[in-house]
Design a protein around this motif. Structure first.
Motif, PDB file in Angstrom:
ATOM      1  N   THR A  15      62.179 -46.619  15.123  1.00 10.65           N
ATOM      2  CA  THR A  15      61.762 -47.991  15.425  1.00 10.65           C
ATOM      3  C   THR A  15      62.560 -48.537  16.605  1.00 10.65           C
ATOM      4  O   THR A  15      63.758 -48.266  16.741  1.00 10.65           O
ATOM      5  N   SER A  17      63.374 -51.557  16.990  1.00 10.83           N
ATOM      6  CA  SER A  17      64.356 -52.525  16.477  1.00 10.83           C
ATOM      7  C   SER A  17      65.654 -51.856  16.023  1.00 10.83           C
ATOM      8  O   SER A  17      66.701 -52.497  16.001  1.00 10.83           O
ATOM      9  N   SER A  18      65.604 -50.572  15.700  1.00  4.79           N
ATOM     10  CA  SER A  18      66.833 -49.874  15.282  1.00  4.79           C
ATOM     11  C   SER A  18      67.700 -49.493  16.485  1.00  4.79           C
ATOM     12  O   SER A  18      68.908 -49.308  16.347  1.00  4.79           O
ATOM     13  N   LYS A  59      59.000 -54.414  13.571  1.00  7.69           N
ATOM     14  CA  LYS A  59      59.624 -53.104  13.382  1.00  7.69           C
ATOM     15  C   LYS A  59      58.704 -51.954  13.828  1.00  7.69           C
ATOM     16  O   LYS A  59      58.512 -50.963  13.116  1.00  7.69           O
TER      17      LYS A  59
END
Length: 121
Positions: A15, A17-18, A59
């Motif tokens: 992802t 977002s990670s 995400k």
């Protein structure tokens, strides 16, 4: 060095977002700003700050992230080695696009001039 199908699959399913907080940390640790990071991401992908936040909140995977992106026509000018891979030799488009972003963040963290990072000719 060629990427493997397993490597490409792992990147596709990761992802955005990670990874995004790591981009922020890398840039800010070297004296860069969040605004500069957003400028670089927008140049590559066409995503505004609001659209980027929406993708982070949702995400999305890198696969979805780059499916929705409008890649800059000068992105092919991004060359060099990042994470042990020569960008221009990466065969899988998605993996190459992710490495484009990694390379831009790396150049920003190294405090290269924005005109150079954004491949202004």
């Amino acid at each position: 060095m060629k990427t493997t199908p397993e490597h490409d699959e792992r990147i596709a399913k990761m992802t955005f977002s990670s990874v995004y907080p790591h981009y922020i940390t890398k840039v800010e640790k070297k004296g860069g700003t969040l605004e500069e990071l957003h400028q670089v991401i927008e140049w590559l992908t066409g995503f505004s700050k609001n659209k980027l936040q929406e993708l982070i909140d949702d995400k999305v995977t890198f696969e979805t992230f780059f499916q929705k992106a409008k890649l800059n026509p000068n992105a092919h000018l991004i060359k060099g080695v990042i994470c042990g891979y020569r960008i221009e030799e990466i065969q899988t488009p998605l993996t190459r696009h992710v490495r484009y972003l990694d390379k831009l963040v790396d150049e920003l963290a190294k405090r290269r001039k924005m005109e150079k990072i954004l491949r202004v000719e």
